[in-house]
Design a protein around this motif. Structure first.
Motif, PDB file in Angstrom:
ATOM      1  N   PHE B  23      -7.399   9.232 -25.583  1.00 17.97           N
ATOM      2  CA  PHE B  23      -8.690   9.807 -25.972  1.00 17.97           C
ATOM      3  C   PHE B  23      -9.389  10.338 -24.731  1.00 17.97           C
ATOM      4  N   ALA B  40      -7.134  18.737 -23.448  1.00 22.42           N
ATOM      5  CA  ALA B  40      -7.293  19.384 -24.762  1.00 22.42           C
ATOM      6  C   ALA B  40      -5.949  19.933 -25.246  1.00 22.42           C
ATOM      7  N   GLY B  48      -2.713  12.055 -29.362  1.00 25.98           N
ATOM      8  CA  GLY B  48      -4.029  11.686 -28.826  1.00 25.98           C
ATOM      9  C   GLY B  48      -5.119  12.610 -29.325  1.00 25.98           C
ATOM     10  N   LYS B  49      -6.350  12.306 -28.965  1.00 24.33           N
ATOM     11  CA  LYS B  49      -7.505  13.071 -29.454  1.00 24.33           C
ATOM     12  C   LYS B  49      -8.375  13.516 -28.276  1.00 24.33           C
ATOM     13  N   PHE B  50      -8.863  14.736 -28.401  1.00 25.41           N
ATOM     14  CA  PHE B  50      -9.757  15.311 -27.400  1.00 25.41           C
ATOM     15  C   PHE B  50     -11.045  15.736 -28.087  1.00 25.41           C
ATOM     16  N   ILE B  51     -12.167  15.537 -27.429  1.00 23.35           N
ATOM     17  CA  ILE B  51     -13.404  16.105 -27.971  1.00 23.35           C
ATOM     18  C   ILE B  51     -14.302  16.549 -26.818  1.00 23.35           C
ATOM     19  N   GLN B  52     -14.908  17.714 -27.007  1.00 18.72           N
ATOM     20  CA  GLN B  52     -15.912  18.190 -26.050  1.00 18.72           C
ATOM     21  C   GLN B  52     -17.268  17.783 -26.602  1.00 18.72           C
TER      22      GLN B  52
END
Lengths: 309, 370
Positions: B23, B40, B48-52
């Motif tokens: 993450f 990203a 997995g995870k990406f966040i802006q």
């Protein structure tokens, strides 16, 4: 229990309305309370927060959710103390940041029901940015905002929902700032379920919370409450009971409101209770998961083709 | 194993993925944005995870939230964003949530010079958040070490349940060097194993340096708070509950120096002077030492990879070995304060440059004459 007093009055326990000794164990909803945590709560007696907490645990109970599957995330303030009393996965974070912590948690565990519990100052002043962005993403979090129009824990300073003209310790001559309409803000920012009720309308609140938690997206439930200890005292609004009655007398159901003429609606100053907005929109974690599925799949193909599998 | 040419920022992102990071939350800021861009692109490939997020405050909060949910997590930023992260960095210390914070230092204060290098956040890394607290900060000197220290940052963070700061700089972040990437499946990863049943599990037990951490949603329902708390996580003001916590958390790093304190001490018998450096400046120091040794001059070289906790014992030993320690830094003298604190009567000579340019070998050599 002084049995001899009951005897003197020739009353049975039932007649004297004394609860059964196993009242706690007998109640299913009360099983959601943490028994190893020392009660009473930190809230002032007469506070609306107990009623709202009751509505929340009934809502979770009605939905038949496993306690392990529910996470309560809170910021700072009187409202934000709610999770500590409840037997779920509970995260008491920093002031204003409940929704940002909840966003990370929801992305890590999209299968869990994540409920962010905030007061008006927590959610809309220091946490205002996170509030609009969580709504914009339509991430599957339920925001329960208890709006008492004041900072209670710090002693009664004006908040972003204090009505114009009302007094607070930091607005001794009356508040000059216009308040945020919480529900309108959430709707404009993109929330997919928005409802409002009050601490007086406990069962209504419980119904809206059930719907909010079931909604696949960002939900807001505004629970209008009161702070008799600070706001009520400074503005001479009476006791907790009087302020509770005020919620009853100064609110109107959306059904009744919708029947009013446009002029009457325009002139309305009462709190409108009801489901104010419902719109099906893609939920953030579900959409992101499509990317993860696509990319993990392509990566598998790539590794197979390069002989690394 | 494969050899690739890449930037330090890319190596940090890949090191994180190799270490099991699943993450990432961040906010764009020069000169760290490449870390976010690689995360990203790469995280979804490994599930997995990406966040802006909307800002750095939220980014720091989100990585803590994700780790509570069971995913190893990281964020990357630079000076102004690092300042915004300080409050929740303190939360991670208090609630003992593992996470990695990368600070690719740029010239400050304020917006300063976003594309210019600096080592100006050494003290912010140590004391940026409020209150007394333990912290780990690691500082790589090459692209390849940026990868290795990121892996190390994750493992230390998990093992000691503390945020770890990877304190790098614009030079290492943007420099391209060849790097030998290992097979990620062979990279050692620290994982928490909770053996206690939920009924007796104490997430903040003071009976051990670091109690294992249970993730949310797996049967261990407990309370996490930034307030002082008892062994099960409930807020408390009782001294008999607060003091054991203070004692455990404030000494858990000190009690494990061999594991945490990374440095390289290159001694030359008979040397009367030593150079102590870290990060990009360590490269300058190496260059200066090479020139001196080529001329037949004896010099000891000390490179610190762990800046916090400060490797006191090793620097004391260094001080005992020479008459003078030269400390070049791309700031107005930050780690030099620590060196002066432990160097006793030895002379400490600061070589500072805080204008966005690197300290040069000539500046170090000139300091020898002072």
């Amino acid at each position: 229990m002084a049995e001899h007093i009951l005897e003197a009055h020739s009353l049975t326990r039932q007649e004297a309305q004394i609860p059964r000794e196993d009242w706690f164990e007998a109640s299913e909803t009360l099983q959601h309370l943490r028994k190893n945590k020392k009660f009473p709560t930190i809230w002032c007696s007469g506070c609306g927060l107990g009623v709202i907490m009751g509505a929340l645990i009934r809502a979770i109970d009605h939905l038949g959710l496993q306690r392990d599957q529910v996470a309560l995330v809170a910021g700072i303030g009187c409202t934000a103390r709610m999770p500590v009393y409840l037997d779920f996965n509970t995260l008491h974070t920093t002031h204003g940041r409940a929704l940002a912590f909840a966003t990370g948690l929801k992305i890590a565990r999209p299968d869990m029901k994540v409920i962010a519990i905030m007061g008006d100052g927590d959610a809309l002043a220091i946490g205002g940015n996170h509030f609009i962005h969580a709504a914009r993403r339509n991430i599957g979090i339920t925001a329960l905002v208890v709006n008492n129009a004041i900072y209670g824990m710090t002693g009664g300073q004006y908040s972003p929902t204090t009505p114009v003209g009302m007094r607070a310790t930091t607005a001794p001559y009356g508040n000059v700032e216009p308040p945020f309409p919480i529900c309108d803000l959430a709707i404009a920012a993109g929330a997919s379920y928005v409802a409002r009720s009050t601490a007086f309308h406990a069962l209504e609140l419980d119904k809206y919370l059930s719907e909010a938690i079931s909604n696949d997206g960002f939900s807001l439930v505004e629970a209008v409450s009161y702070c008799h200890t600070t706001y009520g005292r400074i503005n001479k609004l009476g006791t907790a009971a009087e302020m509770m009655r005020g919620l009853r007398d100064n609110s109107i159901s959306k059904t009744a409101f919708d029947k009013l003429s446009p002029e009457e609606q325009q002139a309305n100053t009462k709190i409108v209770r009801g489901v104010l907005h419902r719109k099906k929109r893609p939920e953030y974690t579900a959409i992101y998961d499509l990317i993860v599925q696509q990319q993990t799949h392509q990566e598998e193909i790539r590794l197979r083709n390069t002989g690394r599998h | 194993m494969s050899v690739k040419l890449m930037q330090g920022n890319e190596a940090i992102a890949l090191g994180a993925i190799a270490a099991g990071c699943r993450f990432y939350a961040g906010y764009p800021i020069t000169p760290s944005s490449e870390v976010a861009e690689v995360m990203a692109r790469e995280l979804p490939k490994v599930g997995g995870k990406f966040i802006q997020m909307e800002d750095e405050i939220a980014s720091m909060a989100a990585i803590i939230g994700a780790r509570v949910g069971g995913l190893k997590s990281m964020t990357a930023t630079s000076g102004p964003g690092f300042s915004l992260m300080q409050e929740n960095l303190g939360y991670a210390v208090m609630a003992e949530i593992p996470c990695v914070v990368v600070n690719v230092q740029r010239l400050g204060p304020s917006t300063g010079q976003p594309t210019a290098a600096s080592q100006g956040d050494v003290m912010q890394a140590r004391w940026g958040t409020h209150g007394d607290h333990p912290i780990i900060a690691l500082s790589p000197i090459s692209v390849s070490q940026a990868f290795d220290l990121t892996v190390k940052a994750f493992n230390l963070s998990e093992k000691y349940r503390t945020p770890v700061i990877l304190l790098t700089d614009e030079i290492i972040g943007h420099m391209r060097e060849p790097i030998e990437l290992p097979d990620f499946t062979t990279v050692e990863k620290y994982e928490h194993v909770v053996t206690e049943p939920p009924e007796t599990y104490k997430p903040y037990s003071n009976r051990t340096d670091v109690p294992p951490m249970a993730a949310f949603g797996r049967g261990y329902r407990y309370h996490i708070t930034g307030l002082f708390h008892d062994e099960v996580g409930f807020p408390t003001q009782r001294l008999d509950e607060v003091e054991p916590w203070l004692e455990r958390v404030n000494s858990k790093l000190e009690r494990n120096p061999d594991d945490i304190l990374l440095y390289q001490a290159d001694y030359q018998p008979g040397a009367r002077v030593a150079i102590l450096s870290y990060g990009a400046t360590a490269r300058t120091a190496r260059h200066a030492v090479k020139q001196m040794r080529a001329r037949g001059e004896k010099v000891n070289l000390f490179t610190a990879y762990t800046l916090w906790p400060f490797p006191e014992k090793a620097v004391e030993a260094l001080a005992d070995s020479v008459e003078r320690i030269i400390v070049p830094e791309m700031n107005l003298g930050q780690l030099a304060l620590e060196v002066e604190r432990v160097a006793g009567r030895r002379k400490v000579t600061r070589v500072n440059r805080a204008n966005g340019e690197m300290v040069t070998p000539d500046m170090i050599l000139a300091a020898m004459e002072r």
